[in-house]
Structure formats: structure tokens, C-alpha cells
Design a protein around this motif. Structure first.
Motif, PDB file in Angstrom:
ATOM      1  N   LEU A  63      23.645 -37.141 -10.337  1.00 15.78           N
ATOM      2  CA  LEU A  63      24.176 -37.243 -11.692  1.00 15.78           C
ATOM      3  C   LEU A  63      25.408 -36.378 -11.912  1.00 15.78           C
ATOM      4  O   LEU A  63      25.937 -36.324 -13.026  1.00 15.78           O
ATOM      5  N   SER A  64      25.827 -35.670 -10.854  1.00 13.54           N
ATOM      6  CA  SER A  64      27.019 -34.804 -10.931  1.00 13.54           C
ATOM      7  C   SER A  64      26.890 -33.776 -12.057  1.00 13.54           C
ATOM      8  O   SER A  64      27.808 -33.570 -12.860  1.00 13.54           O
ATOM      9  N   LEU A  65      25.737 -33.121 -12.124  1.00 11.92           N
ATOM     10  CA  LEU A  65      25.495 -32.099 -13.143  1.00 11.92           C
ATOM     11  C   LEU A  65      26.025 -30.747 -12.680  1.00 11.92           C
ATOM     12  O   LEU A  65      26.060 -30.453 -11.489  1.00 11.92           O
ATOM     13  N   ARG A  66      26.422 -29.902 -13.633  1.00 14.19           N
ATOM     14  CA  ARG A  66      26.802 -28.533 -13.294  1.00 14.19           C
ATOM     15  C   ARG A  66      25.568 -27.700 -12.970  1.00 14.19           C
ATOM     16  O   ARG A  66      25.595 -26.843 -12.095  1.00 14.19           O
ATOM     17  N   SER A  67      24.503 -27.932 -13.702  1.00 16.12           N
ATOM     18  CA  SER A  67      23.234 -27.232 -13.437  1.00 16.12           C
ATOM     19  C   SER A  67      22.093 -28.047 -14.012  1.00 16.12           C
ATOM     20  O   SER A  67      22.293 -28.863 -14.922  1.00 16.12           O
ATOM     21  N   LEU A  68      20.902 -27.826 -13.478  1.00 21.30           N
ATOM     22  CA  LEU A  68      19.690 -28.499 -13.959  1.00 21.30           C
ATOM     23  C   LEU A  68      18.554 -27.496 -13.912  1.00 21.30           C
ATOM     24  O   LEU A  68      18.187 -27.000 -12.839  1.00 21.30           O
ATOM     25  N   SER A  69      18.016 -27.158 -15.063  1.00 22.30           N
ATOM     26  CA  SER A  69      16.925 -26.194 -15.141  1.00 22.30           C
ATOM     27  C   SER A  69      15.893 -26.683 -16.145  1.00 22.30           C
ATOM     28  O   SER A  69      16.074 -27.722 -16.786  1.00 22.30           O
TER      29      SER A  69
END
Length: 490
Positions: free
Chosen positions: A432-438
Motif C-alpha cells: 500500500l506504499s504506507l509510511r508506517s503501519l502500527s
């Protein structure tokens, strides 16, 4: 996480059975009914757009519940005073409150519980939050009458279940209907992203300089003070975190000798100063430098207490067949070291006189946590035992022996789920080309895994380049992080 027995009772409209409370003749059902206006004024479900306030109420409700349950236990001394903070909603059309309402429609209330009986505690809670106690007049009259006649107590019970017509004629809001509406009004993910992605992108771009500043400050302080890490109790904004680090940096410049003792420690910015059950140094975000300096002076004593806590864990492990006593910080509010030590010491003293017939290594590899506000032992779905501090030792032995095999099976499943979660989060982050996933600590692996898999199937372009946070509600955080519920609707 926060849905205690008391809250479940409220949400079921009083359809559950509570043990009678013997002190001042107020039953568990009475206490819950009396606190219904309070529960609906502070219930975390109504604070979906305010994650900080929601977490504060969750933690305070858990502590309040523990305080009330301790008052129920026969033979247990009065609990220690508890300082609680709640964010209270205006639940009437025309509020008449002593506290000032914030722009968001709620006010902050802080008070200390130190009553020795349930009735006084309930009254203190209601009055501290400027909530009416008129519905308790019958209870108060009954108690007054008993005190004057000195007659034996009889249990008072009058469930307060208002008819819907009550709200129609009074103009008050129906709290149960409000709660249901708050859950139903939930958009689809695609619609919510289309409406909120521009705002998230704008906030994130504006926060980029502050994010870089935060990384720099954290890196420099860790190196300068010889710290192992710097952490935060909750998801504060980047600007807030920067201010906290700048404050610590100023103190390190003004009094470098005072901070020398921090070397080798982990610092956690939280609501109170001290040391937590994991041995991390807690810096209260509302405390001034003088209070922090006083804490640093007491660190040798805290270290000694932490060593004694470790010794108690080893002794308990030896007495219980090698099971390891742990504390899981992420599952609840911060636990001060003093409270943790007291719990361990009480449990150890309870075990010592008993001759438990557990094989020295029969429980090796298993884990347990201790809880003061629980009456019966249980096995968590993740495989660790949750044991009451005042548990009957024979009951404890039988429970551990009968559930040991199931505990090992659940621990293996937990390890497998955590590995699977790590893989799917990594794939989701990349796809998904995310900067971060938390995620929020209360979101389990069982919830996070299908959430990420569904996100990869959805493949929404509106999330690209953003920070995604999986929780229980929708929100755009102040720094542009996208907060979505784990069970989002497609």
C-alpha cells in the motif's frame, strides 16, 4: 480492554447478577445502577474522536472498578487512596456543571477515592463529577434509618431501569440509545478515506519538520545520557513529544550531574513520575524539573526495590513449579513499581505457609500475571495465567495443573499468530506504499491479521504515503496519522 463487570452490567441494562457488598449494605447491583449516569458520561465509546481522553477514561474506569471490587472482598483491608481523572460528557440538554466545558463538549475532572465503603465511594464519584444523587435518596434514607435504630441490615435492591417515555417527557437524552447510535454511525472505509485523505495529507506535510526534529532530539538525548531508549505511554502528538524531549534536554544542560544516574535506563514519558513494574524510569509530563530531579535522587532506592521484586518473582516461580511471573505493560495503565512489589509480596506471603505439590519443573515455560481486582484464576487466550493475589492456594494448584497443557497450546498459537502478523504487516506496508503501519495495544493479532489482508484487497490509493494506525474508531490525528477501526466496513 476497559469493559469491566460493572460496564457489562450497564450495557446489558442490569441483566446480570453481582455479588452483594456487605459494607454499608449496598449491593453490587445497587452500586452499578447508582453509577449509571456516571458510566454514560465517561464511557470510552463516546470519545472515538478523542483518543487521548478515551484512553484516560479507560484506565481510570479500570482503577475505579478495582477499587469497588476490593471493597467487596470480606476480610480485605481498605484499599489505598486512588487518584482518578475522567473526561465527563455533558449528557443533558441543559447542563448545570461546576466544571467548565471544553470546546469538544466535555470537561476534565480529577478526584481522589479514599472512602472505606461502597456507598460513600459511589456518592464521592457522582458528586466529584457534578452528577445528581437524587436517584439515591431512598438508599440514603434507608442507611440513615438503620444507623438510628441499629437494626440488622437487609439488602437494598431497586434496579433503576427508566422507561423510554421518561426521556420523552423530561427532554433528557436516552444514554443507551445514544450509545447505540454512536456505534451505528460508521461510514465505509472508501468513503471515509475520500473525505479525509486531503486533511490527513495536509497535516502530515505540516508535521514533517517536527517529525525530523523529534528523531534528532531522541537520538541526541539517548547518546548524551547513555539511555537504552526513550518511549511514551500513549500516542501523544509529535509537537508534544518534542516539548518533552526539549525539557529533558534543558535539564541535562542545567544539571548534568543529576542525570548521570540515568545511564543504562529506559525513559518513559507518562502521567506520573517514578519507576514502573518493568524497571523503566517514568517522567510525569505534568511535573516540573524539580520533581524530576527528586526522582533521580531516589533512583538507587528504586533499583533496590526492583531487585527485591525480581527476587520475589524467583521465589514464587520456585513455589509454583517454575512458572514465570510477568507484567504486561501494554495491557493496562502504567503499574508503579511500589504497587507491583506490594502485590508480589502479598502473594508470596500467601504461598509460603502452604505445601503445594507441584513438580519443580511442571510449569516451566509458562507465564502468569497477578491482579488485585480479580477473585478467580483464569487462562488468557494468549496463554498466560491471570491469577488473583488473594487466590485460594489449593484452588490455584488444581487450576494450574488442569490448564497447563491448554496454556502451552495457546502459547504456541500466540507465537504463530505474532509471526503471521509481522509478515502480513510488512506486506501491507509495502503493497500500500504506507509510511508506517502500527496498531493500538488493545488490537489483537486475531484482529490485525484479517484487517491487513482486507486492506491489501481494497488497495485504496488514498492511503499511499501516509501513516496508518489501526484502532477501534475513525480519526485524523493532529499530525496527519490516519486512524481506522480494525473491523472497518468495505
Amino acid at each position: 480492554m476497559y469493559e469491566t463487570t460493572f460496564l457489562r452490567y450497564v450495557r446489558l441494562g442490569g441483566r446480570c447478577v453481582s455479588a452483594h457488598i456487605q459494607r454499608r449494605n449496598l449491593s453490587g447491583a445497587d452500586a452499578i445502577n447508582a453509577l449509571r449516569p456516571f458510566y454514560f458520561a465517561v464511557h470510552p465509546d463516546f470519545f472515538g474522536q478523542h483518543p487521548r481522553e478515551r484512553e484516560v477514561n479507560e484506565n481510570s474506569l479500570k482503577r475505579l472498578n478495582g477499587y469497588l471490587e476490593n471493597l467487596q472482598k470480606p476480610g480485605v483491608r481498605s484499599p489505598k487512596p486512588a487518584n482518578l481523572t475522567f473526561f465527563v460528557r455533558d449528557t443533558k440538554e441543559k447542563a448545570n456543571s461546576n466544571g467548565s466545558l471544553l470546546a469538544s463538549g466535555f470537561r476534565s475532572v480529577t478526584f481522589t477515592l479514599q472512602s472505606k465503603d461502597v456507598l460513600s465511594t459511589v456518592l464521592d464519584v457522582l458528586r466529584s463529577c457534578s452528577l445528581s444523587v437524587e436517584h439515591m435518596q431512598d438508599v440514603l434514607k434507608t442507611e440513615t434509618g438503620k444507623s438510628s435504630t441499629q437494626q440488622p441490615a437487609t439488602a437494598f435492591y431497586r434496579p433503576i431501569k427508566w422507561d423510554k417515555t421518561y426521556y420523552t417527557f423530561t427532554g433528557f437524552r436516552d444514554p443507551e440509545q445514544e450509545l447505540e447510535q454512536a456505534r451505528r454511525v460508521e461510514p465505509t472505509l472508501s468513503l471515509w478515506l475520500r473525505n479525509n485523505e486531503p486533511e490527513a495529507t495536509k497535516k502530515q506535510n505540516a508535521s514533517l519538520p517536527r517529525r525530523e526534529e523529534l528523531k534528532r532530539l531522541k537520538r541526541e538525548l539517548i547518546q548524551k545520557l547513555g539511555l537504552l531508549d526513550i518511549r511514551w505511554q500513549r500516542k501523544w502528538g509529535v509537537s508534544h513529544k518534542c516539548c518533552q524531549l526539549q525539557s529533558l534536554g534543558r535539564l541535562s544542560t542545567q544539571s548534568p550531574e543529576a542525570l548521570h544516574i540515568l545511564k543504562g535506563h529506559i525513559i518513559v514519558f507518562t502521567d506520573q513520575s517514578g519507576m514502573n513494574a518493568s524497571g523503566h524510569v517514568m517522567l510525569g509530563t505534568m511535573d516540573v524539573h524539580h520533581q524530576w530531579t527528586k526522582l533521580f535522587e531516589r533512583l538507587p532506592s528504586y533499583r533496590s526495590l526492583f531487585q527485591h521484586s525480581d527476587w520475589l518473582k524467583e521465589r514464587i516461580s520456585h513455589l509454583l513449579g517454575g512458572i514465570q511471573v510477568i507484567h504486561i505493560e501494554r495491557m493496562g495503565p502504567v503499574l508503579p513499581l511500589e504497587e507491583h512489589y506490594s502485590t508480589l509480596n502479598t502473594f508470596h506471603k500467601r504461598l509460603l505457609p502452604q505445601r503445594l505439590s507441584l513438580h519443580p519443573r511442571s510449569m516451566q515455560g509458562l507465564t502468569m500475571t497477578l491482579e488485585n481486582d480479580r477473585s478467580t484464576p483464569c487462562l488468557h487466550e494468549m496463554g498466560h495465567f491471570i491469577i488473583p493475589t488473594m487466590c485460594d492456594t489449593l484452588q490455584l494448584q488444581n487450576f494450574l495443573q488442569s490448564q497447563a497443557q491448554e496454556a502451552r497450546r495457546r502459547m504456541q498459537r500466540k507465537d504463530k499468530l505474532e509471526a503471521e502478523e509481522e509478515d502480513v504487516v510488512s506486506s501491507c506496508l509495502q503493497d500500500l506504499s504506507l509510511r508506517s503501519l502500527s496498531k493500538e495495544p488493545s488490537v489483537s493479532s486475531n484482529q490485525m491479521i484479517p484487517c491487513c489482508m482486507r486492506l491489501m484487497e481494497e488497495r485504496s490509493p488514498h492511503m499511499q504515503g501516509l501513516h496508518l494506525y489501526i484502532s477501534h474508531f475513525y480519526s485524523v490525528m493532529q499530525d496527519g496519522d490516519l486512524c481506522i477501526p480494525w473491523d472497518w466496513k468495505g
